[in-house]
Design a protein around this motif. Structure first.
Motif, short mmCIF file in Angstrom:
data_model
loop_
_atom_site.label_atom_id
_atom_site.label_comp_id
_atom_site.label_asym_id
_atom_site.label_seq_id
_atom_site.Cartn_x
_atom_site.Cartn_y
_atom_site.Cartn_z
N GLU A 30 29.41 51.03 25.58
CA GLU A 30 30.16 51.44 24.39
C GLU A 30 31.39 50.57 24.16
OE1 GLU A 30 29.46 53.59 22.04
OE2 GLU A 30 27.55 54.24 22.93
N GLY A 31 31.42 49.39 24.80
CA GLY A 31 32.44 48.41 24.45
C GLY A 31 33.62 48.25 25.38
N ALA A 32 33.68 49.03 26.48
CA ALA A 32 34.81 48.89 27.39
C ALA A 32 34.64 47.66 28.28
CB ALA A 32 34.94 50.13 28.26
N ILE A 33 35.77 47.11 28.71
CA ILE A 33 35.80 46.07 29.74
C ILE A 33 35.99 46.81 31.06
CG2 ILE A 33 37.02 44.03 30.57
CD1 ILE A 33 38.10 43.80 27.63
N VAL A 34 34.98 46.78 31.93
CA VAL A 34 34.96 47.65 33.09
C VAL A 34 35.27 46.89 34.38
CG1 VAL A 34 33.60 49.30 34.43
CG2 VAL A 34 33.27 49.13 31.96
N VAL A 35 36.21 47.43 35.14
CA VAL A 35 36.50 46.93 36.48
C VAL A 35 35.88 47.91 37.47
CG1 VAL A 35 38.28 46.32 38.16
CG2 VAL A 35 38.65 45.87 35.71
N VAL A 36 34.84 47.47 38.14
CA VAL A 36 34.13 48.30 39.11
C VAL A 36 34.76 48.09 40.48
CG1 VAL A 36 31.91 48.69 40.25
CG2 VAL A 36 31.98 48.10 37.82
N THR A 37 35.11 49.18 41.16
CA THR A 37 35.64 49.04 42.52
C THR A 37 34.80 49.87 43.48
OG1 THR A 37 37.23 50.88 42.78
CG2 THR A 37 37.91 49.00 41.41
N ASP A 38 34.68 49.38 44.71
CA ASP A 38 33.87 50.06 45.72
C ASP A 38 34.03 49.33 47.04
OD1 ASP A 38 31.67 51.53 47.04
OD2 ASP A 38 31.01 52.00 45.00
N VAL A 39 33.45 49.88 48.10
CA VAL A 39 33.38 49.17 49.38
C VAL A 39 31.99 48.59 49.60
CG1 VAL A 39 35.22 50.50 50.47
CG2 VAL A 39 32.85 51.32 50.61
N GLN A 40 31.06 48.90 48.71
CA GLN A 40 29.70 48.38 48.79
C GLN A 40 29.61 47.12 47.93
OE1 GLN A 40 26.59 51.73 48.74
NE2 GLN A 40 28.28 52.64 47.60
N ILE A 61 35.90 44.54 42.24
CA ILE A 61 36.95 44.38 43.24
C ILE A 61 36.59 45.23 44.46
CG2 ILE A 61 39.38 44.74 43.81
CD1 ILE A 61 40.04 44.55 40.83
N HIS A 62 36.61 44.63 45.64
CA HIS A 62 36.43 45.40 46.87
C HIS A 62 37.63 46.32 47.02
CE1 HIS A 62 35.10 46.25 51.01
NE2 HIS A 62 36.41 46.32 51.26
N HIS A 63 37.37 47.61 47.31
CA HIS A 63 38.47 48.58 47.19
C HIS A 63 38.24 49.79 48.09
CE1 HIS A 63 40.75 51.51 44.28
NE2 HIS A 63 41.47 51.22 45.36
N ASP A 64 39.10 49.96 49.07
CA ASP A 64 39.15 51.17 49.88
C ASP A 64 40.16 52.10 49.23
OD1 ASP A 64 39.56 53.18 51.72
OD2 ASP A 64 40.25 51.87 53.34
N VAL A 65 39.68 53.19 48.63
CA VAL A 65 40.56 54.06 47.84
C VAL A 65 41.56 54.82 48.70
CG1 VAL A 65 38.93 54.34 45.94
CG2 VAL A 65 38.91 55.99 47.83
N THR A 66 41.37 54.83 50.03
CA THR A 66 42.32 55.52 50.90
C THR A 66 43.53 54.65 51.24
OG1 THR A 66 41.34 54.82 53.02
CG2 THR A 66 40.38 56.75 51.94
N SER A 67 43.50 53.39 50.82
CA SER A 67 44.58 52.46 51.14
C SER A 67 45.53 52.30 49.95
CB SER A 67 43.99 51.09 51.51
OG SER A 67 44.98 50.09 51.49
N GLU A 68 46.80 52.61 50.16
CA GLU A 68 47.76 52.45 49.07
C GLU A 68 47.94 50.98 48.71
OE1 GLU A 68 51.83 54.34 47.37
OE2 GLU A 68 51.55 54.40 49.55
N ALA A 69 47.94 50.12 49.71
CA ALA A 69 48.07 48.68 49.43
C ALA A 69 46.91 48.19 48.57
CB ALA A 69 48.11 47.90 50.76
N ALA A 70 45.71 48.73 48.81
CA ALA A 70 44.55 48.33 48.00
C ALA A 70 44.72 48.78 46.56
CB ALA A 70 43.27 48.91 48.60
N TRP A 71 45.27 49.95 46.36
CA TRP A 71 45.50 50.44 44.99
C TRP A 71 46.55 49.59 44.27
CZ3 TRP A 71 42.96 53.06 41.61
CH2 TRP A 71 42.04 54.04 42.00
N VAL A 72 47.60 49.20 44.98
CA VAL A 72 48.61 48.32 44.38
C VAL A 72 47.96 47.01 43.95
CG1 VAL A 72 50.70 46.98 44.86
CG2 VAL A 72 50.52 49.35 45.66
#
Length: 266
Positions: A30-40, A61-72
């Motif tokens: 539907e037209g969004a620019i999507v940033v997919v994050t995961d550890v897989q 983007i490789h992303h561990d959601v439990t990490s604050e540094a990763a979210w930054v």
């Protein structure tokens, strides 16, 4: 494509498979620019490739959601690459079933870290970018029917999803008071054909969020428990997420969108 979220920038956590992948693909359609994050990482790349093949725009983007540094880091990459953020789908989660008397503290804390801390960190580090963009935004937190009612052998999971439900409402009121244009809602799937059910019904390795396709077990459970008599598909949830992400839901905040075939009503 009808462009219901045309030009908007979206982050979808846990976007490599299941409900997350369906949300990423639907938003991109539907037209969004999507940033997919995961550890897989391999599955994340597959999701991006599928979106691009269909004519959409996405990155991973490789992303561990439990990490604050990763979210930054994720928020920083989104701002650097796109200059804005309009949609956050806090979807990443794990489901650990079993008696609460047998669950280890480590597993309880791990589930809480992914399912609750990950949502908190997403809100904390993404809402400022939405505010900076100046056009508000939509935060969509993935809860569950298990966040609405109790279930035997799912006490730990219910605790996390119930927390997401009320956390969502509180943040929605905070944003409303700030008049920042950011809407915050939760989605509550029922029995959906996703890998997370392998750990809930005991057909997969404990703690894993990936597995081979299920056989008749999930179908039988849905036929017995769901008033509509069938399981749902990730696309069913993605359609609800799309609505909450779009301007069609401009007057909706602090709400819980239940997509469960009537399971929570029975």
């Amino acid at each position: 494509m009808t462009g219901r979220v045309q030009g908007k920038v979206a982050v979808v956590t846990g976007g490599a498979s299941g409900i997350g992948r369906a949300c990423a693909e639907r938003l991109a359609e539907e037209g969004a620019i999507v940033v997919v994050t995961d550890v897989q990482d391999a599955k994340g790349a597959e999701t991006v490739a599928a979106i691009e093949k269909a004519g959409g725009k996405a990155s991973y983007i490789h992303h561990d959601v439990t990490s604050e540094a990763a979210w930054v880091d994720v928020a920083g990459q989104v701002e650097k690459g796109h200059g804005r953020l309009d949609i956050l789908v806090n979807n990443a989660g794990i489901g650990l079933g079993g008696s609460i008397l047998e669950m280890t503290l480590a597993d309880f804390q791990r589930q809480t870290a992914v399912n609750v801390d990950g949502v908190f960190l997403g809100v904390k580090h993404c809402i400022p970018l939405m505010r900076k963009s100046g056009d508000g935004g939509s935060v969509i937190n993935m809860s569950s029917v298990a966040g609405l009612k109790g279930a035997a052998n799912l006490a730990g999971y219910c605790a996390t999803k119930g927390a997401v439900r009320l956390f969502t409402k509180a943040v929605a009121m905070e944003c409303a008071n700030a008049k920042d244009g950011v809407r915050v809602n939760s989605v509550h799937p029922g029995i959906i054909e996703t890998p997370i059910w392998d750990t809930i019904v005991g057909t997969g390795e404990p703690g894993s969020n990936t597995a081979a396709p299920r056989g008749a077990t999930l179908d039988a459970m849905a036929e017995m428990a769901v008033p509509l008599g069938m399981k749902g598909w990730p696309q069913d949830i993605a359609n609800g997420v799309l609505w909450l992400a779009s301007e069609e839901s401009r007057y909706v905040t602090g709400a819980e969108l239940v997509i469960d075939g009537g399971l929570s009503v029975r």
